[in-house]
Scaffold this motif. Structure first.
Motif, PDB file in Angstrom:
ATOM      1  N   ARG A  24      30.769   8.177  -6.884  1.00 50.73           N
ATOM      2  CA  ARG A  24      30.253   8.302  -5.515  1.00 50.73           C
ATOM      3  C   ARG A  24      29.904   6.930  -4.935  1.00 50.73           C
ATOM      4  NH1 ARG A  24      24.730  11.042  -5.405  1.00 50.73           N
ATOM      5  NH2 ARG A  24      24.144   8.885  -5.896  1.00 50.73           N
ATOM      6  N   TYR A  33      31.367   5.133  -1.619  1.00 51.38           N
ATOM      7  CA  TYR A  33      30.426   4.689  -0.582  1.00 51.38           C
ATOM      8  C   TYR A  33      30.584   3.198  -0.293  1.00 51.38           C
ATOM      9  CZ  TYR A  33      25.786   4.270   1.635  1.00 51.38           C
ATOM     10  OH  TYR A  33      24.749   4.045   2.494  1.00 51.38           O
ATOM     11  N   LEU A  44      26.214  11.924   0.964  1.00 49.02           N
ATOM     12  CA  LEU A  44      24.925  11.362   0.553  1.00 49.02           C
ATOM     13  C   LEU A  44      23.838  12.408   0.365  1.00 49.02           C
ATOM     14  CD1 LEU A  44      24.718   8.065   2.638  1.00 49.02           C
ATOM     15  CD2 LEU A  44      25.502   8.419   0.306  1.00 49.02           C
TER      16      LEU A  44
END
Length: 395
Positions: free
Chosen positions: A221, A225, A311
């Protein structure tokens, strides 16, 4: 509210403001990239990725060390020195013309936020009394909104005055460092349990498989990001969007992510950590592609929803790690927010190479596929009862 409580809340407010600034600084370098590309011949996507990775790695990989050290002996000076150090290093990035020196400044700046975050989190925890969850959530939310404000504030500044304007960005760092010097809690409140190292190692071994799954989720992740923050401004520029328009889109994604993080915490409390983590990450991939292949307001809506989904598991994965090793919460936070994030930051260089070899569009396609991969790793996490169920059983 007593006078003592008012003073404690004032200190938490100052720490939250400092968190906003630190995370605004943490998203500083990606806002410079379109300007560096325009001003520097041969400034490739790989070079951009290396620059951002230098900051991400130094700010993240050493956080578990700071966390373990600070559990044993608090050092209040780390919050104001770390903030000032970070501001000074970043303020110099716009006036250097040597790439190696630029990368060095980025890496040095990262050490400032690595020092700030574990100590500031401990301070908020100490001051929060019996309202830890609410006040810690507020502290985290300030950081997330600071991250989202970065493109909204910095891109117009650089657009109007050029990269030499980085020099003025040290001023907020100086002001906030002074506030922290005056209001940060004293050392005698900050010392935690002096846990023997062999006890920490035993706890990590016991929870090893669970922690590995969580770290894999966070690392992938984080790669998605950080790669978005690095590549999307370059992609928007290649699609003939102005720097201002591109910064607005990034801000929408980040602000939605900050809101999604709060909502995700509530959802995970009701339905469990694992379902929220897996579901939100798998959902975010089609939402990102919806943004890519639609236009206008619909495209922007898809981006906002995708940012919120990506998120929404941010704080939930930290809590999941703390539940896996409940005797070492600070170390768990350092491993998840720091070490795992640093691994993802390091891999951004690979995404930069894809962009240089096959084009920015191919790199964006790969980036948008990463969340679903992170969600699949989430299936290897253990399923724990939801916090709501645990509270009901305790009554």
């Amino acid at each position: 509210m007593s006078q003592n409580q008012g003073i404690e809340y004032l200190k938490i407010g100052v720490l939250s403001l400092a968190h906003l600034l630190n995370d605004l600084y943490s998203n500083y370098l990606p806002q410079m990239l379109p300007f560096l590309v325009a001003l520097t011949p041969g400034f490739t996507a790989t070079r951009a990725a290396i620059l951002v990775s230098a900051f991400t790695i130094s700010s993240s990989l050493v956080q578990p060390l700071f966390g373990y050290f600070l559990d044993r002996q608090g050092k209040r000076w780390l919050v104001y020195v770390g903030t000032l150090w970070m501001g000074v290093m970043l303020s110099l990035t716009g006036i250097v013309h040597n790439y190696l020196l630029l990368v060095t400044l980025a890496a040095l700046a990262g050490l400032g936020t690595a020092a700030f975050h574990p100590q500031a989190s401990t301070m908020v925890n100490v001051l929060s009394g019996d309202r830890k969850a609410v006040l810690l959530s507020g502290f985290v939310a300030f950081g997330n909104f600071g991250f989202a404000l970065s493109p909204l504030l910095l891109v117009p500044l650089f657009q109007a005055y050029g990269l030499r304007a980085t020099l003025v960005t040290v001023i907020p760092g100086i002001l906030v460092a002074i506030l922290l010097l005056l209001y940060a809690p004293r050392n005698n409140l900050l010392v935690g349990a002096n846990t023997p190292f062999n006890v920490v190692v035993r706890s990590l071994k016991t929870a090893g498989p669970e922690l590995l799954a969580i770290i894999a989720v966070i690392a992938i992740r984080s790669l998605a990001y950080t790669a978005m923050l690095t590549i999307l401004p370059l992609y928007f520029k290649s699609e003939n969007l102005s720097n201002i328009a591109g910064s607005h889109l990034v801000t929408i994604m980040l602000a939605s992510g900050a809101i999604g993080g709060v909502i995700g915490g509530f959802i995970s409390d009701y339905y469990g950590r694992k379902p929220l983590i897996v579901g939100s990450l798998i959902l975010s991939t089609p939402l990102f592609f919806g943004f890519l292949y639609t236009e206008g307001a619909v495209s922007t809506l898809f981006l906002a929803l995708a940012g919120a989904a990506l998120l929404s598991s941010f704080s939930v994965t930290v809590v999941a790690a703390q539940e896996a090793i409940p005797e070492n919460k600070a170390l768990a936070a350092g491993l998840t927010m720091g070490f795992a994030g640093g691994l993802g930051g390091l891999a951004v260089i690979f995404i930069g190479s894809i962009a240089d070899t096959w084009g920015l569009t191919s790199a964006v396609d790969v980036i948008f596929l990463l969340p679903i991969l992170a969600g699949l790793f989430g299936f290897f996490m253990k399923s724990h009862p939801a916090a709501r169920t645990q509270r009901a059983a305790a009554r």
